[in-house]
Design an enzyme around this catalytic site. Structure first.
Site, mmCIF file in Angstrom:
data_model
loop_
_atom_site.group_PDB
_atom_site.id
_atom_site.type_symbol
_atom_site.label_atom_id
_atom_site.label_comp_id
_atom_site.label_asym_id
_atom_site.label_seq_id
_atom_site.Cartn_x
_atom_site.Cartn_y
_atom_site.Cartn_z
ATOM 1 N N PHE A 129 1.863 0.405 -4.648
ATOM 2 C CA PHE A 129 1.129 -0.511 -3.763
ATOM 3 C C PHE A 129 0.901 -1.872 -4.404
ATOM 4 O O PHE A 129 0.668 -2.868 -3.732
ATOM 5 C CB PHE A 129 -0.212 0.107 -3.331
ATOM 6 C CG PHE A 129 -1.324 -0.024 -4.338
ATOM 7 C CD1 PHE A 129 -1.515 0.918 -5.329
ATOM 8 C CD2 PHE A 129 -2.191 -1.110 -4.294
ATOM 9 C CE1 PHE A 129 -2.535 0.795 -6.267
ATOM 10 C CE2 PHE A 129 -3.220 -1.245 -5.226
ATOM 11 C CZ PHE A 129 -3.385 -0.289 -6.212
ATOM 12 N N LYS A 130 0.980 -1.919 -5.725
ATOM 13 C CA LYS A 130 0.658 -3.166 -6.429
ATOM 14 C C LYS A 130 1.616 -4.304 -6.082
ATOM 15 O O LYS A 130 1.274 -5.470 -6.201
ATOM 16 C CB LYS A 130 0.614 -2.913 -7.921
ATOM 17 C CG LYS A 130 -0.523 -1.950 -8.264
ATOM 18 C CD LYS A 130 -0.841 -1.877 -9.720
ATOM 19 C CE LYS A 130 -2.144 -1.134 -9.976
ATOM 20 N NZ LYS A 130 -1.982 0.331 -10.034
#
Ligand SMILES: *Cc1c(COP(=O)(O)O)cnc(C)c1O
Length: 455
Positions: free
Chosen positions: A110-111
């Protein structure tokens, strides 16, 4: 929008400063002085937007005169054009809950969603102002890869990534160390993630050093990351189109779940935010019992959450303790001596927004297995913690944030379901390319020396 620090609410500053500096001079974290709160009608309008337009309408509230609307729009488009999903994320339903897949960016966690945007913010800013910077960042595995992909090859930036030597998965490491661009430096620190994070914090607070290299940070305390992450709370809530939705968030540094809290403060009617941890459960103990005491970091099969001191928690403490900076300073000191307990009345306030659960190693494996058998979907160990927490708490109408692609953690997946999760074809190259990183002892002077010699 003006920003203040959790340790000095008298001094106002701009998005530009907040973005480039990361941490305030007093060591506090930046927060907006005031948040915009959407009313029902505004939320209804926002709910009609696709992901990129929604991102634009939310992020522009925070960036002030850092860049104009046209440039912001372009940078958002550019950032999300290399995602495998048109709307960046993907939502699927199972039983009475939903999985929000956040891992369709270039490094499979998700980063990427925040980091791609930040990389483009830097490039825009540095070119416009003819400046050069050095980014130094600590990673428990995924931040580093996301940051490197976002920064590699960009002009006027060097990036130094500190990861704990031998304590991240080999896929995580390869995604960082097979990059060939000359502006990327990988440092394998002989210590754990908290050691890496402490080294970065020490370099930041050494003003002479930090200024001499024009140091900037992209760790999860960076406010721009939080803002970019609030977008998918809004987007998924709108897509599901139901009231009283809760979110279950696999949590380490408290950045992602704090973004959910900001979305709630901005008017999104989120029911509960579930803080799901592995056996490094300081946040679970804090939220369920008020007990914020760190112990030794244990290595788990969810390494991106192997953290004891969750930096972003300071932002929540600031709200909880009535925006009283002196109180926050005292608390942060007592956290250092491990003598902090959340007062009973404050704990009650905290539990209005948050609940928590924690999973041990066995429970994670069992959850991956059970979820696969019931839904034919393979989830990674971090996501499994979000799923397992919901099960333990017996909640429904929950969106579980799926934070990484299962192929990043093949050992755990094989153990759970005797299946090898392959990398997407586009990333196969990392298995063949030579790795490049330097092993360095957990020693501030050695790390500083390395940085100075490299730039
Ligand atoms: C970073 C990370 C987390 C934890 O997020 P925080 O914002 O640090 O709480 C969870 N899962 C994965 C896969 C991550 O990379």
């Amino acid at each position: 929008m003006n920003y203040i620090s959790t340790r000095n609410s008298g001094k106002k500053t701009s998005f530009e400063h907040v973005f480039l500096k990361g941490l305030s001079e007093e060591g506090g974290l930046f927060i907006p002085e005031k948040l915009k709160k959407f009313d029902y009608k505004e939320l209804k309008e926002l709910s009609k937007l696709d992901y990129r337009n929604l991102a634009f309408h939310i992020i522009k509230l925070f960036t002030g005169n850092f860049l104009d609307e046209k440039n912001l729009k372009n940078l958002i488009d550019k950032s999300y054009s290399n995602f495998r999903e048109e709307n960046v994320v993907k939502i699927s339903k199972f039983n009475h809950n939903h999985i929000l897949e956040l891992y369709h960016g270039p490094t499979l966690a998700f980063k990427d969603i925040a980091m791609q945007l930040i990389g483009n913010f830097y490039e825009y800013y540095l070119q416009k102002n003819n400046k050069k910077i050095s980014i130094i960042v600590a990673t428990s595995g995924d931040t580093g890869a996301a940051a490197i992909d976002a920064i590699r090859g960009k002009k006027n930036i060097n990036i130094f990534v500190l990861h704990p030597h031998n304590k991240i998965s080999s896929v995580q490491r390869k995604l960082m160390t097979t990059t060939r661009d000359a502006n990327v430096y990988n440092l394998a620190i002989e210590g754990n993630f908290d050691d890496c994070q402490n080294l970065v914090k020490s370099m930041f607070s050494d003003i002479t050093f930090a200024n001499s290299i024009n140091m900037s940070g992209v760790n999860s305390i960076n406010w721009a990351r939080i803002v970019a992450q609030t977008v998918y709370y809004f987007y998924s809530y709108f897509q599901i189109g139901k009231q009283n939705i809760s979110f279950s968030v696999p949590t380490g540094n408290f950045g992602d779940v704090y973004a959910g809290y900001i979305a709630k403060k901005m008017g999104l009617p989120i029911s509960k935010l579930i803080v799901a941890t592995n056996q490094n459960d300081i946040l679970h103990r804090a939220i369920s019992k008020g007990d914020y005491k760190s112990s030794k970091v244990q290595e788990t099969i969810s390494p991106s959450m192997d953290i004891q001191v969750a930096s972003n928690f300071e932002r929540l403490l600031y709200d909880l303790y009535d925006k009283n900076c002196e109180k926050v300073k005292n608390i942060m000191n007592s956290i250092k001596d491990n003598s902090f307990k959340i007062d009973q009345d404050k704990l009650k306030d905290l539990q209005i927004d948050f609940v928590s659960e924690s999973l041990n190693e066995n429970e994670i494996i069992t959850t991956i297995k059970k979820f696969y058998e019931e839904n034919k979907i393979v989830i990674d160990p971090h996501t499994a913690i979000g799923v397992g927490a919901v099960e333990k708490l017996n909640l429904s109408d929950v969106v579980i944030l799926s934070t990484a692609h299962p192929c990043k953690f093949p050992v755990a997946i094989e153990k759970a379901i005797s299946k090898i999760e392959k990398l997407p074809e586009s990333l196969n190259y990392v298995n063949d390319k030579e790795e490049k990183f330097d092993v360095i002892s957990n020693d501030l002077e050695k790390v500083k020396d390395y940085v100075l010699r490299s730039i």
